[in-house]
Enzyme design. Structure first.
Site, PDB file in Angstrom:
ATOM      1  N   PRO A   2      56.011  10.249  32.669  1.00 19.61           N
ATOM      2  CA  PRO A   2      54.766   9.805  32.014  1.00 19.61           C
ATOM      3  C   PRO A   2      54.050   8.725  32.819  1.00 19.61           C
ATOM      4  O   PRO A   2      54.668   7.776  33.286  1.00 19.61           O
ATOM      5  CB  PRO A   2      55.248   9.248  30.674  1.00 19.61           C
ATOM      6  N   GLU A   3      52.739   8.904  32.990  1.00 17.24           N
ATOM      7  CA  GLU A   3      51.904   7.920  33.674  1.00 17.24           C
ATOM      8  C   GLU A   3      50.904   7.376  32.648  1.00 17.24           C
ATOM      9  O   GLU A   3      51.034   7.647  31.448  1.00 17.24           O
ATOM     10  CB  GLU A   3      51.204   8.581  34.869  1.00 17.24           C
ATOM     11  N   ARG A 113      67.528  11.777  30.289  1.00 20.97           N
ATOM     12  CA  ARG A 113      68.031  11.173  31.529  1.00 20.97           C
ATOM     13  C   ARG A 113      68.546   9.750  31.335  1.00 20.97           C
ATOM     14  O   ARG A 113      69.157   9.178  32.240  1.00 20.97           O
ATOM     15  CB  ARG A 113      66.923  11.178  32.583  1.00 20.97           C
TER      16      ARG A 113
END
Ligand SMILES: [Zn+2]
Length: 276
Positions: A2-3, A113
């Site tokens: 995500p940015e 993750r």
């Protein structure tokens, strides 16, 4: 990963579910380190009873501000997901944390993750973080002139410099590749070698790709979802990112190139983005 547009999308979809709500309790999943080394219990005792008064974004961080001045800081990193859901909903896949709110909503954090974090921070922590972050690229104070003077001090490769959060906050691999394509700049140009005209083009392109990303509620390739579980739609607007294998340039129809810049996979058009 995500940015800025994805984190902003989470913020907008989350706010109506959590602002004004009081924390009743905290449940932990199989990865209590998600709340940092103090673990979940110590943090839970500080959280219970607090009211969430605002949800802000800075760079790729979310801040859920509490009524005692502290904030819950969320960093999604690679695969983190923040979801508002009724308490009766079954646990999400890879759910590590649930913050119970007083209207029956759970604020849940899941992360395959395990790089993401949900940390309780004080204003001093936020100020320390702020000192390491460049301007918000969609804010008025991010100007072409300011970008020019930051780039002028950086002899590194343009793409690597743009990924540095101290220069501009919130850009990552997707939106840097897209901005470089739209401004027709080679990712390996020296950052301090751009003309004033090229910097203006880059400045415009950065803002355009981010605005579009926000308008289309983020880019979803695999894991990204908003706080209500919906996928973003910006992937269809991407012109180079994710199209490196056999993809052709939408501008000149040539084959796109794939190289590695500063350890990051990079897709660009060697005809439209020249290195001179
Ligand atoms: Zn091209």
């Amino acid at each position: 990963m995500p940015e800025l547009p994805e984190v902003e999308t989470v913020r907008r979809s989350l706010s109506p579910h959590v602002v004004g709500r009081r924390v009743l309790g905290v449940r932990s999943g199989t990865f209590p380190e998600v709340m940092g080394e103090d673990g979940i219990e110590a943090n839970a005792s500080r959280l219970v009873g607090r009211v969430i008064v605002d949800v802000r974004r800075r760079a790729k961080y979310l801040f859920l501000d509490l009524d005692d001045g502290a904030s819950i800081m969320v960093h999604l990193r690679m695969t983190g997901r923040l979801v508002a859901t009724p308490r009766a909903t079954l646990p999400l896949r890879f759910e590590h944390l649930a913050i119970e709110l007083d209207d029956g909503t759970d604020l849940r954090f899941a992360d395959q993750r395990k790089f993401g974090r949900v940390l309780l921070v004080l204003p001093t922590d936020v100020r320390r973080l702020e000192g390491r972050l460049g301007p918000e690229p969609l804010a008025r104070r991010f100007t072409a002139a300011g970008l020019a003077s930051s780039l002028a001090r950086r002899p590194g490769k343009l793409k690597s410099v743009l990924l540095d959060q101290r220069l501009i906050a919130g850009l990552g691999n997707i939106y840097v590749d897209e901005a470089l394509f739209r401004s027709r700049l080679h990712p390996e140009r020296a950052a301090n070698g751009l003309s004033a005209h090229e910097v203006r083009r880059l400045h415009r392109a950065i803002r355009a790709v981010l605005r579009e990303g926000v308008a289309y509620r983020g880019t979803t390739f695999s894991s990204f979802r908003d706080a209500e579980g919906a996928e973003g739609a910006n992937q269809r607007n991407l012109r180079v990112y994710g199209r490196g294998k056999g993809g052709t340039c939408v501008r000149c129809d040539g084959l796109l190139s794939r190289i590695v810049v500063g350890g990051r996979g990079t897709t660009f058009c060697s005809r439209c983005q020249r290195h001179d």
